[in-house]
Structure formats: C-alpha cells, structure tokens
Design a protein around this motif. Structure first.
Motif, PDB file in Angstrom:
ATOM      1  N   VAL A 241       0.848  -1.185   0.000  1.00 10.76           N
ATOM      2  CA  VAL A 241       0.000   0.000   0.000  1.00 10.76           C
ATOM      3  C   VAL A 241       0.886   1.238   0.000  1.00 10.76           C
ATOM      4  N   LEU A 242       0.447   2.263  -0.685  1.00  5.01           N
ATOM      5  CA  LEU A 242       1.132   3.551  -0.711  1.00  5.01           C
ATOM      6  C   LEU A 242       0.232   4.577  -0.046  1.00  5.01           C
ATOM      7  N   LEU A 243       0.751   5.254   0.969  1.00  2.00           N
ATOM      8  CA  LEU A 243      -0.024   6.234   1.718  1.00  2.00           C
ATOM      9  C   LEU A 243       0.375   7.648   1.328  1.00  2.00           C
ATOM     10  N   LYS A 244      -0.622   8.462   1.037  1.00  2.00           N
ATOM     11  CA  LYS A 244      -0.417   9.867   0.689  1.00  2.00           C
ATOM     12  C   LYS A 244      -0.625  10.725   1.934  1.00  2.00           C
ATOM     13  N   LEU A 245       0.400  11.476   2.334  1.00  2.00           N
ATOM     14  CA  LEU A 245       0.310  12.325   3.513  1.00  2.00           C
ATOM     15  C   LEU A 245      -0.435  13.617   3.221  1.00  2.00           C
ATOM     16  N   LYS A 246      -1.107  14.175   4.233  1.00  2.00           N
ATOM     17  CA  LYS A 246      -1.864  15.409   4.055  1.00  2.00           C
ATOM     18  C   LYS A 246      -0.949  16.606   3.817  1.00  2.00           C
ATOM     19  N   LYS A 247       0.266  16.522   4.332  1.00  2.00           N
ATOM     20  CA  LYS A 247       1.261  17.562   4.069  1.00  2.00           C
ATOM     21  C   LYS A 247       2.622  16.896   3.981  1.00  2.00           C
ATOM     22  N   ASN A 248       3.543  17.547   3.336  1.00  2.00           N
ATOM     23  CA  ASN A 248       4.881  16.986   3.184  1.00  2.00           C
ATOM     24  C   ASN A 248       5.622  16.934   4.516  1.00  2.00           C
ATOM     25  N   ALA A 249       6.363  15.866   4.699  1.00  2.00           N
ATOM     26  CA  ALA A 249       7.250  15.788   5.848  1.00  2.00           C
ATOM     27  C   ALA A 249       8.394  16.785   5.668  1.00  2.00           C
ATOM     28  N   VAL A 250       8.881  17.312   6.770  1.00  2.00           N
ATOM     29  CA  VAL A 250      10.043  18.196   6.738  1.00  2.00           C
ATOM     30  C   VAL A 250      11.288  17.309   6.812  1.00  2.00           C
ATOM     31  N   ILE A 251      12.065  17.309   5.757  1.00  2.00           N
ATOM     32  CA  ILE A 251      13.257  16.469   5.698  1.00  2.00           C
ATOM     33  C   ILE A 251      14.390  17.135   6.475  1.00  2.00           C
ATOM     34  N   ASN A 252      14.923  16.405   7.436  1.00  2.00           N
ATOM     35  CA  ASN A 252      16.022  16.923   8.251  1.00  2.00           C
ATOM     36  C   ASN A 252      16.880  15.749   8.715  1.00  2.00           C
ATOM     37  N   LYS A 253      17.715  15.937   9.713  1.00  2.00           N
ATOM     38  CA  LYS A 253      18.617  14.871  10.136  1.00  2.00           C
ATOM     39  C   LYS A 253      17.880  13.692  10.760  1.00  2.00           C
ATOM     40  N   ASN A 254      16.665  13.910  11.254  1.00  2.00           N
ATOM     41  CA  ASN A 254      15.893  12.852  11.897  1.00  2.00           C
ATOM     42  C   ASN A 254      14.821  12.244  11.018  1.00  2.00           C
ATOM     43  N   VAL A 255      14.515  12.904   9.922  1.00  2.00           N
ATOM     44  CA  VAL A 255      13.489  12.432   8.990  1.00  2.00           C
ATOM     45  C   VAL A 255      14.061  12.481   7.577  1.00  2.00           C
ATOM     46  N   LYS A 256      14.300  11.308   7.013  1.00  2.00           N
ATOM     47  CA  LYS A 256      14.880  11.229   5.677  1.00  2.00           C
ATOM     48  C   LYS A 256      14.182  10.153   4.854  1.00  2.00           C
ATOM     49  N   LEU A 257      14.430  10.191   3.560  1.00  2.00           N
ATOM     50  CA  LEU A 257      13.862   9.202   2.651  1.00  2.00           C
ATOM     51  C   LEU A 257      14.769   7.991   2.553  1.00  2.00           C
ATOM     52  N   ILE A 258      14.192   6.865   2.124  1.00  2.36           N
ATOM     53  CA  ILE A 258      14.990   5.695   1.792  1.00  2.36           C
ATOM     54  C   ILE A 258      14.706   5.330   0.341  1.00  2.36           C
ATOM     55  N   SER A 259      15.734   4.975  -0.380  1.00  2.76           N
ATOM     56  CA  SER A 259      15.573   4.559  -1.774  1.00  2.76           C
ATOM     57  C   SER A 259      14.929   3.180  -1.822  1.00  2.76           C
ATOM     58  N   ILE A 260      14.181   2.928  -2.892  1.00  4.40           N
ATOM     59  CA  ILE A 260      13.567   1.617  -3.081  1.00  4.40           C
ATOM     60  C   ILE A 260      14.236   0.897  -4.252  1.00  4.40           C
ATOM     61  N   ALA A 261      14.167  -0.423  -4.225  1.00  7.13           N
ATOM     62  CA  ALA A 261      14.760  -1.223  -5.295  1.00  7.13           C
ATOM     63  C   ALA A 261      14.082  -0.930  -6.622  1.00  7.13           C
ATOM     64  N   LYS A 262      14.872  -0.853  -7.689  1.00  9.39           N
ATOM     65  CA  LYS A 262      14.333  -0.598  -9.018  1.00  9.39           C
ATOM     66  C   LYS A 262      13.800  -1.888  -9.641  1.00  9.39           C
ATOM     67  N   LYS A 263      13.135  -1.742 -10.757  1.00  5.80           N
ATOM     68  CA  LYS A 263      12.407  -2.851 -11.395  1.00  5.80           C
ATOM     69  C   LYS A 263      13.255  -4.102 -11.576  1.00  5.80           C
ATOM     70  N   ASN A 264      14.455  -3.944 -12.052  1.00  6.13           N
ATOM     71  CA  ASN A 264      15.298  -5.104 -12.356  1.00  6.13           C
ATOM     72  C   ASN A 264      16.344  -5.379 -11.277  1.00  6.13           C
ATOM     73  N   GLU A 265      16.145  -4.827 -10.124  1.00  7.77           N
ATOM     74  CA  GLU A 265      17.107  -4.940  -9.033  1.00  7.77           C
ATOM     75  C   GLU A 265      16.594  -5.944  -8.000  1.00  7.77           C
ATOM     76  N   ARG A 266      17.085  -7.158  -8.057  1.00  5.35           N
ATOM     77  CA  ARG A 266      16.625  -8.219  -7.171  1.00  5.35           C
ATOM     78  C   ARG A 266      17.678  -8.542  -6.115  1.00  5.35           C
ATOM     79  N   VAL A 267      17.204  -8.844  -4.935  1.00  2.00           N
ATOM     80  CA  VAL A 267      18.093  -9.290  -3.867  1.00  2.00           C
ATOM     81  C   VAL A 267      17.978 -10.811  -3.803  1.00  2.00           C
ATOM     82  N   GLY A 268      19.122 -11.496  -3.793  1.00  3.21           N
ATOM     83  CA  GLY A 268      19.116 -12.943  -3.916  1.00  3.21           C
ATOM     84  C   GLY A 268      19.519 -13.682  -2.658  1.00  3.21           C
TER      85      GLY A 268
END
Length: 262
Positions: A115-142
């Motif tokens: 599920v993908l959740l849409k926030l009512k407002k954007n998070a403030v990105i700082n040292k305690n709140v950051k994004l994480i990258s997601i695996a791309k289409k052809n990027e598999r972990v084995g």
C-alpha cells in the motif's frame, strides 16, 4: 502485538493489537533509521499500529493488510521517532490523506501485499526524517543477501513491548523454503529468515522495510505455520513501476476519495 490469522498454510500479521516483536534483535542508535514510520491506525472498534517507511516527503510505503480492514477512521504517520511513546521534539505527526492498495492485493494468500499512503502535508526532511531509496524494477536481492528489518516491539516472546526502535539482521533464503505452501510467488515475494539464527521480525512489524545495502527491497508481509521461519516480504522491485505510477498521480493530485484501490 499483532494477532496471527491462519489462512491455508500462512499466517498474516494482523495489525490491530499494537506494535510487534523483533526477536534476537538490538536497539538501534536513536534516529539512525530516519526513514522509519510508525502508523497509528484509528479503527472501529479497535485502534492498532503498523510499520512503514518514507520514500518521498508526501508518501509512505507499507503492507496492504495494515489498512485493508473495515472500520478504519483515521491513519496518522509518526516520523522522526525513536521512542514512539515519548514526545520527542524530532517527531512529526502527519495525518494520511488517502491510500492506494494494489488492485490485485489478495488477503487470502497475501499476494501483492503493498500500500502507498499519501500524507496530508509533506514531511520536513532533516537529520531525523529522511527518505529511503527503493529497489528498481530489475534490481533483485538474492539468496544469501544480508539485510535488516527495523521495528518497534518486544525483544522476546515473553518480554514487554519495547518503546524504542529495534532492528534484526536477517538473511535472504533459497526460495524453495517458501514454495512448499503453493502461495509463494517468486517474482513478487522474498523468502527471508534462517531458523538456525534464532532471529526474526514478528507479530507487529507488518509494513516495515527489508533493508539491504541501504535500500528498501521488501515489505514485511506474513509467515508460514506457527514458526518464526521463514518469513515472506513483498518484493518491492516487482512493484516499482506501479509505485512510480501512483507517485505521479500524487504529484498531479489525481486522487479519488479514500479508501481506494487503483
């Protein structure tokens, strides 16, 4: 902690009893997993919680079964938390505006549990709140990949619920270990957890990320029988095109009234 529901040969990690367990894990350094989200879900008749992770300032990924329950009234995401019960200045509490469950999600066999959740407002990105990258289409972990799963919860089957963020190291397994049930899908799931390690995510870490090489490759979904091992994670790379499509809709504000599934 989350209850377990026996459906065919699998247990889904139902979320309505609060935070869950990290078995054989460790306490992480405060705010060292700044992408982690704690989902407070207000329902009728029960309130419960799940894990999730921030992939864009306005978007959190989690497991579909966390919100695929009748009676949900509100979902609030807490970001920047280490002690989830403390009023830390680092915390950002943001209501969820809408959510998108994958249109082919099946609660009977947990396929497409995302599920993908849409926030009512954007998070403030700082040292305690950051994004994480997601695996791309052809990027598999084995098989053999060393990963970790963060979450809030108990450190053993009999301990009290932990208020602080914990983490467990887990290894990706040969997929044959999960294929015995007939419900395991290689392209959309990841088989995780070695019974000899005595380590596991369990009962309540639903929706949390499987992090391998600092990238989210999986979403904690379910387990088989009454054992801690193996566990099944939704394979993010399989859903990356769908995720990107939904994020584009978020940006264009093409969002129907919630809850919705496409």
């Amino acid at each position: 902690m989350l209850l377990l529901l026996l459906l065919t040969n699998a247990f889904v990690l139902l979320p309505w009893a609060g935070a869950g367990r990290i078995i054989g894990g460790r306490k992480v350094k405060a705010h060292s997993r700044p992408y982690m989200a704690f989902l407070e879900i207000q329902g009728d008749p029960k309130n419960y919680s799940c894990g999730g992770f921030l992939i864009r300032p306005d978007a959190v990924l989690s497991a579909a079964h966390c919100v695929d329950i009748k009676g949900i009234e509100n979902v609030t995401v807490i970001l920047g938390a280490h002690n989830r019960k403390s009023r830390e200045q680092s915390q950002q509490k943001i209501r969820v505006r809408q959510w998108v469950i994958h249109p082919q999600y099946c609660p009977d066999d947990f396929k497409n549990d995302i599920v993908l959740l849409k926030l009512k407002k954007n998070a403030v990105i700082n040292k305690n709140v950051k994004l994480i990258s997601i695996a791309k289409k052809n990027e598999r972990v084995g098989e053999g990949a060393k990963c970790n799963v963060p979450g809030w919860g108990r450190t053993s089957l009999k301990s009290l619920v932990s208020d602080v963020l914990m983490e467990v190291d887990l290894e990706v397994q040969n997929e044959k270990r999960c294929q015995f049930s007939g419900d395991y899908e290689r392209q959309s799931m990841i088989c995780v957890g070695d019974k000899y390690s005595e380590k596991a995510a369990y009962e309540g870490d639903s929706g949390g990320p499987l992090v391998c090489n600092k990238k989210a490759h999986g979403i904690f979904s379910h387990m088989y029988d009454d054992s801690l091992f193996p566990e099944v994670f939704t394979r993010i790379s399989h859903f990356e095109p769908w995720i990107r499509k939904q994020l584009k809709k978020f940006s264009l504000n093409i969002i129907p009234c919630f809850p919705f599934s496409d």
